[in-house]
Structure formats: structure tokens, C-alpha cells
Write a protein that holds these residues in place. Sequence first.
Motif, short mmCIF file in Angstrom:
data_model
loop_
_atom_site.label_atom_id
_atom_site.label_comp_id
_atom_site.label_asym_id
_atom_site.label_seq_id
_atom_site.Cartn_x
_atom_site.Cartn_y
_atom_site.Cartn_z
N GLU A 97 22.94 30.74 76.61
CA GLU A 97 24.12 31.06 77.41
C GLU A 97 23.82 32.19 78.39
O GLU A 97 23.19 33.18 78.01
N ILE A 101 30.34 34.83 75.22
CA ILE A 101 31.56 34.04 75.08
C ILE A 101 32.53 34.87 74.25
O ILE A 101 32.17 35.34 73.17
N ASN A 117 38.93 31.05 70.15
CA ASN A 117 38.76 30.63 71.54
C ASN A 117 38.98 29.13 71.56
O ASN A 117 38.06 28.35 71.30
N ASP A 118 40.21 28.72 71.86
CA ASP A 118 40.57 27.30 71.82
C ASP A 118 39.99 26.50 72.98
O ASP A 118 40.09 25.27 72.99
N SER A 119 39.37 27.15 73.95
CA SER A 119 38.80 26.42 75.09
C SER A 119 37.45 25.78 74.75
O SER A 119 36.94 24.97 75.51
N LEU A 120 36.88 26.14 73.61
CA LEU A 120 35.58 25.61 73.22
C LEU A 120 35.73 24.39 72.31
O LEU A 120 36.70 24.27 71.56
N LYS A 124 35.81 27.09 67.52
CA LYS A 124 37.11 27.56 68.02
C LYS A 124 37.55 28.83 67.29
O LYS A 124 38.27 29.65 67.84
N GLY A 141 35.59 24.46 63.89
CA GLY A 141 36.10 23.71 65.03
C GLY A 141 37.23 22.85 64.55
O GLY A 141 37.85 23.14 63.52
#
Length: 155
Positions: A97, A101, A117-120, A124, A141
Motif C-alpha cells: 500500500e 489505511i 472501515n466499511d469502505s474496504l 472491515k 469482513g
Amino acid sequence: MPKLCKVLVSLFIILVFAQCLSSQHEPSENFDWLVGKWQRTNEAHDKKTFEYWVKIKDTEYAGLAFTLQNNDTVNQEKMVLSKSDGSWQLKVKTPDEPDFIAFEMTMMKDGLFECNNDSLAFPKKITYWRDGEKLKANVAGDSLQIPFEFSEIEK
């Protein structure tokens, strides 16, 4: 019992009750229970995973996690647990990366925190907690969860 004594007893009971309510404290924002050198105890037999955590200051902790297989590093993560603008975040960076993150802390209790982090797609949710002398973590997840259990190898 005279009327004044009843009033004083009632007042005393109210004060004791109020003190009990006010003594219920917010969770500690001290994450010193993370600090140390840890080895994963529920790892595959041909691998060794370690996490090292240090306290930088009261509002910042740094971690390094790595996995060895045949004395080669097969996985590595840098982590920063920090407070900024009144909120705690766990930031994670792998060599693949370009940047860290961020996971926002959504739950904190003494000896436990959870970051999301719900965007992953994965992970998550990352949770860390102390269980006696053990450090435990869970990375989750939507349908996959990976539990981690560590024993301290050095403070």
C-alpha cells in the motif's frame, strides 16, 4: 424519628446515590496494555507471527506486525493507534500500500477497542482486547473472520 432526622437521612441517601452515579467513569483512553513484544500462539505450525507495540506518547502508539516462514518475512504491517481531533484511529500500512489505511474507533472499553472501515472489502473491522495475560485480536469482513491470540515474549 424526628422530621429533621428523616430529611437528613433522605438527603444522605440521595448524595450517596449521586456519588455512585458520578463514579461510573468513561473508558480509559490508555492503551498501555498493548505495549510489548507478542508472539501469535494460534499460527500455522510452519509460520511465526509477531506484533511489537510501543507507546510514543499518551495519544499515540506504534505497532509492527510480521510473519516469518522458513526465516523469510512473508507478511508485514505497520500500525499507528492515535488520537486526532478528539477521535482515535487505527492506521495500517502494508508494503503493497502507498499510504496508511485508516480505521475509525467505534468502540472503546478498558482493555478493548474496535475500529471499522466499511469502505474496504476486507477487513472491515479490527478488534483488539486483553484476556488475562493474552493479547487477542480479530480481523473481520462480511463473511470471513481471522482470530489472533498472542502471548507476551518481552515487555
